[in-house]
Design an enzyme around this catalytic site. Structure first.
Site: not given
Length: 436
Positions: A209, A416
């Protein structure tokens, strides 16, 4: 230093109202490739009769945005880039100045304290920051393209009123999707949400994260109904400090080391019903849309990195490093390598800005975003690797930035959406088009 976007607002308003031709913008110190075709979003005006413009054009506002962010990156970020990398931590003063410059609320409407600028302006800022330090760039990128966008698109009126002013001026955002067993298969997530009398309870773990140390605002994806599989995924807003929320581990990484990447635990974290983002069971749709948009941001980070690595090395071989009685940049073999990589950087940037413009125009940009991220990450890895070799021993030591650009580039093919995921996305779109 005055807020960059605020200083540019009068120009942005004039550009929206005016139909005068765009002027070309010129580079600070190198042949210009930054400026690419400006397209006003279709929701704001009819562009049917607007003639196509060269991809070497930016609007006046966007060109000045690029120059202003470049100056900020050089004056504020560059002096601290090596120190932050060695410490593996972001300097709080840099984060504070990102807010002061208006670079953390680029697309947030002015009524909420943001800059009210277009998506391409955010891409420009991300690229220019990465030209100096990709770690600072990704902090700005995730905050703008994922967190701010999520609230603007799907937040309730109450969430917008509460959070957009904070996200624009003081609060860093973080996007919590990945888990230990769900990386590329993001929808295999196991974090669960259950309804309570007053809202929801979240239990589970998140991994990889970004911004987790600096952030106080987290968008968390959890499965509200596992029987629905990925269609049970729902999005929530969680504040740092909520009972049961904890950062379990900060990762030590190969590159972008100043950017925090952590494991986060949610141990029966209770949140009010007002913290539901959008509608129940639509979280998977939100995640897909946000990641498609976010990939353009990562692509811009990679082109900025490639530019920074190229410029750093080119300046050295054309001005400082001599072998056999001449600057090594004067050897034809070196010149050909410099020309080849510059061409590839230019091609990657064309993909990035084309994807951004298509997004702004309301067109389908999913394949364009995938191509931009795929190719820009490949170019960043190639250019930064060759730049180390061009600089010889000076490229291999930690005295300069060459080896840092090389290490930072590797993440572009991973987060991503890995390169293989981008290839799969591109192939699916092509197959749909060419299957009879």
């Amino acid at each position: 230093m005055a807020s960059i976007p605020k200083a540019l607002r009068p120009l942005a308003r004039a550009a929206t109202a005016s139909s005068r031709p765009l002027r070309p913008a010129f580079s600070r110190s190198t042949p210009q490739i930054r400026c690419l075709s400006a397209t006003v979003p279709r929701r704001e005006m009819d562009i049917t009769d607007v003639p196509p413009t060269p991809i070497t054009h930016l609007s006046e506002t966007e060109a000045l945005m690029a120059d202003s962010v470049a100056k900020f990156a050089k004056d504020v970020v560059l002096p601290k880039a090596r120190e932050m990398d060695e410490a593996e931590a972001m300097d709080p003063a840099v984060v504070e100045q990102l807010f002061e410059q208006g670079l953390m609320g680029i697309e947030i409407p002015e009524e909420y304290g943001g800059s009210g600028m277009n998506f391409t302006s955010a891409i420009i800022a991300i690229e220019e920051l990465a030209r100096v330090d990709p770690s600072v760039s990704v902090l700005c990128d995730v905050h703008n393209t994922l967190c701010n966008t999520a609230i603007m698109k799907w937040g309730s009126a109450a969430l917008k009123k509460k959070w957009l002013p904070k996200l624009a001026t003081e609060t860093v955002g973080s996007f919590c999707l990945s888990e230990p067993v769900s990386g590329s298969d993001a929808f295999a997530l196991a974090t669960k949400a259950t309804r309570t009398e007053n809202g929801y309870k979240i239990t589970g773990n998140k991994m990889w994260i970004t911004n987790s140390v600096e952030a106080n605002f987290f968008i968390v994806f959890a499965n509200l109904d596992p029987s629905k599989k990925y269609k049970g995924i729902t999005a929530f807003v969680v504040e740092k400090g909520t009972p049961g929320f904890s950062i379990a581990k900060k990762e030590k990484k190969l590159g972008i080391r100043a950017s925090s990447t952590c494991v986060i635990n949610f141990d029966d974290v209770e949140i009010p019903k007002e913290n539901l983002l959008g509608n129940e069971f639509e979280g998977y749709k939100y995640a897909i849309g946000l990641l498609n948009e976010g990939r353009i941001g990562i692509a811009a980070q990679m082109t900025g990195l490639a530019l920074g690595a190229w410029e750093n090395a080119a300046g050295y071989v054309w001005n400082d490093r001599k072998q056999f009685g001449q600057l090594i940049g004067e050897f034809q073999g070196m010149q050909h390598q410099l020309a080849q990589t510059w061409t590839e950087i230019s091609a990657a940037r064309a993909l990035v800005y084309n994807a951004a413009r298509k997004k702004e125009a309301g067109e389908d940009f999913v394949m364009d975003a995938a191509m931009a991220k795929l190719y820009s990450s490949q170019v960043a890895g190639k250019v930064s690797g060759q730049a180390v070799e061009w600089m010889g021993g000076m490229g291999f030591v930690r005295e300069g930035l060459a080896e840092k650009y090389f290490r930072d580039s590797k993440i572009g093919a991973i987060y991503e959406g890995t390169s293989n995921i981008q290839l799969t996305t591109i192939a699916k779109h092509l197959q749909k088009t060419y299957t009879r």
